[in-house]
Design an enzyme around this catalytic site. Structure first.
Site, short mmCIF file in Angstrom:
data_model
loop_
_atom_site.label_atom_id
_atom_site.label_comp_id
_atom_site.label_asym_id
_atom_site.label_seq_id
_atom_site.Cartn_x
_atom_site.Cartn_y
_atom_site.Cartn_z
N GLY A 6 12.40 4.26 0.44
CA GLY A 6 13.14 4.70 1.77
C GLY A 6 14.39 4.83 1.56
N HIS B 63 6.63 5.57 4.35
CA HIS B 63 6.47 7.03 3.96
C HIS B 63 7.67 7.95 4.14
CE1 HIS B 63 2.76 9.16 2.64
NE2 HIS B 63 3.49 10.45 2.60
#
Length: 406
Positions: free
Chosen positions: A325, A293
């Protein structure tokens, strides 16, 4: 042309719209956006250990270049979740994009112009129907929010709108605290909220003026229209969070149920453990995203590039493996592909482009990543992105992390 449009075209803040690095897009976004808005784009949880490692880990990997034998042209195309992409970079789903009035629609147009796909967040500020109208390669992202019936209704709305697949986000634990403070997000943009933000807005005239259309102020929408039924007003984020935090997290059985109900392309996003990757395969997922995330989940989770290789080795023949990411350069994309990713997804990078120059800024970011990937492949002597592998990399001892491998 309205007077405000003339001001925007002639004002001294408009310089060369092209930026040459994602870092420059970030610098321009920071200069242009109010502090509160910009802070939301760089947020990470707690001390930001995972947030920082996501980027820093890429710099630990070196290349093993070939200086002779590069091909004149290189094939960057790939296929992810049944969709042909002009190059292996997709738009990752992110929440309400109030850095630009056109938000997700501008991003979708940019992705379409560059021949790639977009993940659309459940918390997007624009209805899914408006986004699929400008890009036919949209994957709808779902959080486990509400009852099974509520979740399935959102999925069916996405199907009717023309979405090509679902992205189920699992890497979220409501840990939003940061050691250096978090920006306050208003429940809605009303007179009170505008008055509170006025001191910040006054110092950012270019951003403030961008919200005027034909001489009228366009109020940023902080609701979530894709949580509601089509045509109904979306709930506020505070209403959504209340429901979300009171919804039990999904089980693997829940995810399998949704996959079966959907029946099409299905990505599980948030994988960092080997056993979770294998469970995703077991339930019939067609793709996984190795993701934490963007550092906004459980701080201390390893950088995604550290766990990518072992996971791709284990399940890459069974599902499309993506990485999400820390991507800031085309060379980062090349490293992820060499470790087994089919493609990567970008979040902050395109939001900075959107903030810096709208749709054109997002296209600018995508162009930079494409050019950087292409030049990396040239240096490595590879003719096709599918040919990238570990032999192209210099990986230091102890770089990779493997856990959950029973």
């Amino acid at each position: 042309m309205s007077k405000l449009t003339e001001i925007l075209e002639q004002n001294p803040w408009r310089r060369n719209p092209w930026f040459e690095t994602v870092g420059e897009a970030q610098r321009r976004a920071r200069k242009r956006l109010p502090k509160t808005v910009y802070s939301s784009l760089v947020a990470g949880t707690q001390a930001g250990v995972t947030l920082n490692d996501n980027m820093a880990a890429f710099n630990e990997i070196g290349f093993a270049p070939h200086v002779v034998g590069a091909t004149a042209e290189r094939n960057l195309t790939t296929t992810v979740m049944g969709q042909e992409l002009s190059f292996p970079v997709m738009i990752s789903p992110t929440g309400v994009q109030a850095v630009n009035p056109d938000g997700e629609v501008a991003v979708a147009r940019a992705a379409a112009a560059r021949g790639t796909a977009m993940g659309l967040s459940s918390f997007a500020s624009k209805p899914v129907e408006e986004v699929t109208a400008v890009n036919d390669k949209i994957f709808f992202q779902i959080y486990w929010l509400g009852s099974r019936e509520d979740i399935l209704a959102r999925a069916e709305r996405a199907r009717e709108a023309g979405c090509q697949g679902l992205i189920i986000t699992t890497d979220w634990v409501f840990n939003v605290g940061r050691d250096w403070g978090s920006p306050e997000i208003p429940e809605k943009v009303d007179v009170r909220a505008v008055a509170k933000l006025a001191p910040e807005m006054i110092t950012k005239p270019s951003y403030a003026l961008s919200w005027f259309r034909d001489g009228k102020l366009v109020i940023p929408d902080l609701s979530a229209p894709n949580i509601a039924h089509k045509g109904e007003p979306g709930p506020t984020f505070f209403d959504v969070y209340g429901t979300w935090m009171n919804t039990p997290p999904p089980t693997w059985e829940d995810l399998q149920w949704l996959r079966e109900q959907w029946g099409g392309e299905f990505m599980v996003k948030g994988i960092t453990r080997m056993d979770d990757a294998k469970r995703a395969v077991d339930i019939g997922a067609t793709a996984i995203s190795v993701s934490n995330h963007g550092g906004n989940n459980l701080d201390g989770t390893p950088a995604t590039i550290r766990v990518l290789g072992p996971i791709a080795d284990a399940v890459g023949d069974d599902v499309d493996v993506l990485l999400d990411g820390g991507i800031r350069r085309g060379s980062d994309v090349a490293k992820a592909l060499a470790l087994g990713a089919k493609a990567v997804m970008i979040g902050r990078a395109y939001l900075w482009g959107l903030a810096a120059n709208g749709q054109a800024g997002v296209e600018n970011v995508l162009d930079l990543l494409r050019m950087g990937l292409d030049s990396s492949m040239m240096g490595l002597g590879k003719a096709d992105v599918a040919d990238l592998d570990r032999s192209d990399l210099i990986i230091p001892e102890g770089f990779e992390r493997v856990f959950g491998d029973d």
